[in-house]
Design a protein around this motif. Structure first.
Motif, PDB file in Angstrom:
ATOM      1  N   GLU A  35       0.833  -1.206   0.000  1.00  0.00           N
ATOM      2  CA  GLU A  35       0.000   0.000   0.000  1.00  0.00           C
ATOM      3  C   GLU A  35       0.870   1.261   0.000  1.00  0.00           C
ATOM      4  O   GLU A  35       0.588   2.229  -0.716  1.00  0.00           O
ATOM      5  CB  GLU A  35      -0.948   0.003   1.208  1.00  0.00           C
ATOM      6  CG  GLU A  35      -1.821   1.235   1.322  1.00  0.00           C
ATOM      7  CD  GLU A  35      -2.750   1.467   0.132  1.00  0.00           C
ATOM      8  OE1 GLU A  35      -3.164   2.623  -0.065  1.00  0.00           O
ATOM      9  OE2 GLU A  35      -3.065   0.498  -0.592  1.00  0.00           O
ATOM     10  N   LEU A  36       1.934   1.266   0.793  1.00  0.00           N
ATOM     11  CA  LEU A  36       2.851   2.403   0.791  1.00  0.00           C
ATOM     12  C   LEU A  36       3.476   2.569  -0.595  1.00  0.00           C
ATOM     13  O   LEU A  36       3.543   3.682  -1.126  1.00  0.00           O
ATOM     14  CB  LEU A  36       3.943   2.211   1.854  1.00  0.00           C
ATOM     15  CG  LEU A  36       5.013   3.296   1.908  1.00  0.00           C
ATOM     16  CD1 LEU A  36       4.406   4.679   2.167  1.00  0.00           C
ATOM     17  CD2 LEU A  36       6.059   2.958   2.967  1.00  0.00           C
ATOM     18  N   ASN A  37       3.901   1.478  -1.211  1.00  0.00           N
ATOM     19  CA  ASN A  37       4.474   1.545  -2.557  1.00  0.00           C
ATOM     20  C   ASN A  37       3.459   2.097  -3.562  1.00  0.00           C
ATOM     21  O   ASN A  37       3.816   2.889  -4.439  1.00  0.00           O
ATOM     22  CB  ASN A  37       4.964   0.171  -3.003  1.00  0.00           C
ATOM     23  CG  ASN A  37       6.133  -0.319  -2.175  1.00  0.00           C
ATOM     24  OD1 ASN A  37       6.836   0.454  -1.545  1.00  0.00           O
ATOM     25  ND2 ASN A  37       6.325  -1.628  -2.175  1.00  0.00           N
ATOM     26  N   ARG A  38       2.211   1.688  -3.444  1.00  0.00           N
ATOM     27  CA  ARG A  38       1.160   2.178  -4.346  1.00  0.00           C
ATOM     28  C   ARG A  38       0.991   3.689  -4.200  1.00  0.00           C
ATOM     29  O   ARG A  38       0.948   4.417  -5.190  1.00  0.00           O
ATOM     30  CB  ARG A  38      -0.168   1.461  -4.073  1.00  0.00           C
ATOM     31  CG  ARG A  38      -1.277   1.843  -5.067  1.00  0.00           C
ATOM     32  CD  ARG A  38      -2.640   1.335  -4.630  1.00  0.00           C
ATOM     33  NE  ARG A  38      -3.059   1.904  -3.355  1.00  0.00           N
ATOM     34  CZ  ARG A  38      -3.488   3.155  -3.182  1.00  0.00           C
ATOM     35  NH1 ARG A  38      -3.530   3.998  -4.177  1.00  0.00           N
ATOM     36  NH2 ARG A  38      -3.870   3.575  -1.991  1.00  0.00           N
ATOM     37  N   ARG A  39       0.916   4.165  -2.948  1.00  0.00           N
ATOM     38  CA  ARG A  39       0.748   5.615  -2.714  1.00  0.00           C
ATOM     39  C   ARG A  39       1.936   6.406  -3.245  1.00  0.00           C
ATOM     40  O   ARG A  39       1.763   7.455  -3.882  1.00  0.00           O
ATOM     41  CB  ARG A  39       0.556   5.898  -1.219  1.00  0.00           C
ATOM     42  CG  ARG A  39      -0.801   5.469  -0.677  1.00  0.00           C
ATOM     43  CD  ARG A  39      -1.103   6.034   0.714  1.00  0.00           C
ATOM     44  NE  ARG A  39      -0.008   6.013   1.649  1.00  0.00           N
ATOM     45  CZ  ARG A  39       0.243   5.042   2.540  1.00  0.00           C
ATOM     46  NH1 ARG A  39      -0.541   3.984   2.595  1.00  0.00           N
ATOM     47  NH2 ARG A  39       1.253   5.130   3.378  1.00  0.00           N
ATOM     48  N   LEU A  40       3.146   5.920  -2.989  1.00  0.00           N
ATOM     49  CA  LEU A  40       4.343   6.616  -3.465  1.00  0.00           C
ATOM     50  C   LEU A  40       4.405   6.620  -5.000  1.00  0.00           C
ATOM     51  O   LEU A  40       4.845   7.605  -5.600  1.00  0.00           O
ATOM     52  CB  LEU A  40       5.604   5.983  -2.879  1.00  0.00           C
ATOM     53  CG  LEU A  40       5.769   6.103  -1.365  1.00  0.00           C
ATOM     54  CD1 LEU A  40       6.992   5.316  -0.901  1.00  0.00           C
ATOM     55  CD2 LEU A  40       5.858   7.556  -0.928  1.00  0.00           C
ATOM     56  N   THR A  41       3.955   5.542  -5.617  1.00  0.00           N
ATOM     57  CA  THR A  41       3.906   5.487  -7.083  1.00  0.00           C
ATOM     58  C   THR A  41       2.914   6.514  -7.612  1.00  0.00           C
ATOM     59  O   THR A  41       3.209   7.248  -8.561  1.00  0.00           O
ATOM     60  CB  THR A  41       3.538   4.067  -7.557  1.00  0.00           C
ATOM     61  OG1 THR A  41       4.556   3.164  -7.114  1.00  0.00           O
ATOM     62  CG2 THR A  41       3.407   4.005  -9.068  1.00  0.00           C
ATOM     63  N   GLU A  42       1.734   6.580  -7.006  1.00  0.00           N
ATOM     64  CA  GLU A  42       0.725   7.562  -7.425  1.00  0.00           C
ATOM     65  C   GLU A  42       1.235   8.994  -7.300  1.00  0.00           C
ATOM     66  O   GLU A  42       0.899   9.854  -8.107  1.00  0.00           O
ATOM     67  CB  GLU A  42      -0.560   7.391  -6.611  1.00  0.00           C
ATOM     68  CG  GLU A  42      -1.356   6.165  -6.978  1.00  0.00           C
ATOM     69  CD  GLU A  42      -2.570   5.958  -6.092  1.00  0.00           C
ATOM     70  OE1 GLU A  42      -2.778   6.731  -5.124  1.00  0.00           O
ATOM     71  OE2 GLU A  42      -3.329   5.001  -6.359  1.00  0.00           O
ATOM     72  N   LEU A  43       2.057   9.249  -6.281  1.00  0.00           N
ATOM     73  CA  LEU A  43       2.621  10.584  -6.077  1.00  0.00           C
ATOM     74  C   LEU A  43       3.826  10.845  -6.986  1.00  0.00           C
ATOM     75  O   LEU A  43       4.370  11.952  -6.992  1.00  0.00           O
ATOM     76  CB  LEU A  43       3.040  10.765  -4.612  1.00  0.00           C
ATOM     77  CG  LEU A  43       1.908  10.804  -3.591  1.00  0.00           C
ATOM     78  CD1 LEU A  43       2.450  10.703  -2.175  1.00  0.00           C
ATOM     79  CD2 LEU A  43       1.086  12.081  -3.771  1.00  0.00           C
ATOM     80  N   GLY A  44       4.261   9.818  -7.716  1.00  0.00           N
ATOM     81  CA  GLY A  44       5.421   9.959  -8.587  1.00  0.00           C
ATOM     82  C   GLY A  44       6.735  10.000  -7.831  1.00  0.00           C
ATOM     83  O   GLY A  44       7.742  10.465  -8.362  1.00  0.00           O
ATOM     84  N   GLU A  45       6.755   9.486  -6.601  1.00  0.00           N
ATOM     85  CA  GLU A  45       7.950   9.548  -5.765  1.00  0.00           C
ATOM     86  C   GLU A  45       8.759   8.245  -5.738  1.00  0.00           C
ATOM     87  O   GLU A  45       9.927   8.256  -5.383  1.00  0.00           O
ATOM     88  CB  GLU A  45       7.574   9.926  -4.326  1.00  0.00           C
ATOM     89  CG  GLU A  45       7.001  11.316  -4.208  1.00  0.00           C
ATOM     90  CD  GLU A  45       6.569  11.664  -2.791  1.00  0.00           C
ATOM     91  OE1 GLU A  45       6.733  12.823  -2.402  1.00  0.00           O
ATOM     92  OE2 GLU A  45       6.054  10.763  -2.076  1.00  0.00           O
ATOM     93  N   LEU A  46       8.149   7.139  -6.109  1.00  0.00           N
ATOM     94  CA  LEU A  46       8.839   5.846  -6.033  1.00  0.00           C
ATOM     95  C   LEU A  46       9.522   5.542  -7.357  1.00  0.00           C
ATOM     96  O   LEU A  46       8.878   5.527  -8.409  1.00  0.00           O
ATOM     97  CB  LEU A  46       7.854   4.726  -5.689  1.00  0.00           C
ATOM     98  CG  LEU A  46       8.464   3.355  -5.454  1.00  0.00           C
ATOM     99  CD1 LEU A  46       9.378   3.356  -4.242  1.00  0.00           C
ATOM    100  CD2 LEU A  46       7.371   2.312  -5.286  1.00  0.00           C
ATOM    101  N   VAL A  91      12.117  12.836  -4.365  1.00  0.00           N
ATOM    102  CA  VAL A  91      11.241  13.737  -3.611  1.00  0.00           C
ATOM    103  C   VAL A  91      11.798  15.158  -3.629  1.00  0.00           C
ATOM    104  O   VAL A  91      12.925  15.391  -4.042  1.00  0.00           O
ATOM    105  CB  VAL A  91      11.078  13.242  -2.155  1.00  0.00           C
ATOM    106  CG1 VAL A  91      10.332  11.908  -2.121  1.00  0.00           C
ATOM    107  CG2 VAL A  91      12.422  13.082  -1.457  1.00  0.00           C
ATOM    108  N   GLU A  92      11.007  16.087  -3.152  1.00  0.00           N
ATOM    109  CA  GLU A  92      11.380  17.503  -3.161  1.00  0.00           C
ATOM    110  C   GLU A  92      12.432  17.870  -2.122  1.00  0.00           C
ATOM    111  O   GLU A  92      13.137  18.852  -2.275  1.00  0.00           O
ATOM    112  CB  GLU A  92      10.137  18.376  -2.952  1.00  0.00           C
ATOM    113  CG  GLU A  92       9.173  18.330  -4.120  1.00  0.00           C
ATOM    114  CD  GLU A  92       9.766  18.924  -5.387  1.00  0.00           C
ATOM    115  OE1 GLU A  92      10.456  19.955  -5.311  1.00  0.00           O
ATOM    116  OE2 GLU A  92       9.558  18.322  -6.465  1.00  0.00           O
TER     117      GLU A  92
END
Length: 132
Positions: A35-46, A91-92
Motif C-alpha cells: 500500500e505504501l508503494n502504491r501511494r508513493l507510485t501515485e505521487l510519482g515519488e517511487l 522527492v522535493e
C-alpha cells in the motif's frame, strides 16, 4: 532529490525473523508495504523498491583484475542486523525522504506492533565518471 532508503531488520529480541511470524502478521506487513508503494507510485515519488534474500545466500566476490576471481559464501560473522531491502525515491526535500522513512520504520510486525526498524536515508549523488 533522489534518496535511497535502506530497510534493515535488527537482530534483537524484540523482532523475530519474518520466517517465524504468524502468517496473518506476515500478510499484514506485506499489505502495508504494498500500500505504501502504491501511494508513493501515485505521487510519482517511487523509483524502485526491492526486497533482498538473506545473508545466507550472499556471495562475496574479490578480484584484483589480474588473477583468478575468488567467490565465497562466507564465512559469515554473527550479524546483528540484515539488509532486507531498499527503496529509491525522488522527492522535493530531505524532510520528505525522512517522512517516508518514518512510515517504513513503523510497518506492522508481530501482533500488529510497529517494528521500529532502522531505515537508513542516503541521498543519491548520481554516477561518478572519470574526470569528475
Amino acid at each position: 532529490m533522489k534518496f535511497l532508503l535502506l530497510q534493515n531488520y535488527p537482530g534483537t529480541e524484540n523482532v523475530e525473523p519474518m520466517a517465524n511470524w504468524p502468517a496473518e502478521d506476515v500478510e499484514a506487513h506485506l499489505k502495508f508495504q504494498n500500500e505504501l508503494n502504491r501511494r508513493l507510485t501515485e505521487l510519482g515519488e517511487l523509483i524502485d523498491v526491492q526486497s533482498l534474500t538473506g545473508p545466507d545466500l550472499a556471495k562475496f566476490v574479490t578480484s584484483d583484475g589480474v588473477g583468478a576471481t575468488v567467490v565465497t559464501d562466507g564465512p559469515f560473522p554473527e550479524f546483528k542486523e540484515l539488509l532486507a531491502g531498499y527503496r529509491i525515491i525522488d522527492v522535493e526535500s530531505e524532510a520528505r525522504a525522512i517522512e517516508i522513512a518514518e512510515q517504513v520504520s513503523a510497518a506492522p510486525g508481530p501482533g500488529g506492533r510497529p517494528l521500529r526498524q532502522p531505515i537508513e536515508v542516503r541521498q543519491v549523488r548520481g554516477c561518478v565518471s572519470a574526470g569528475s
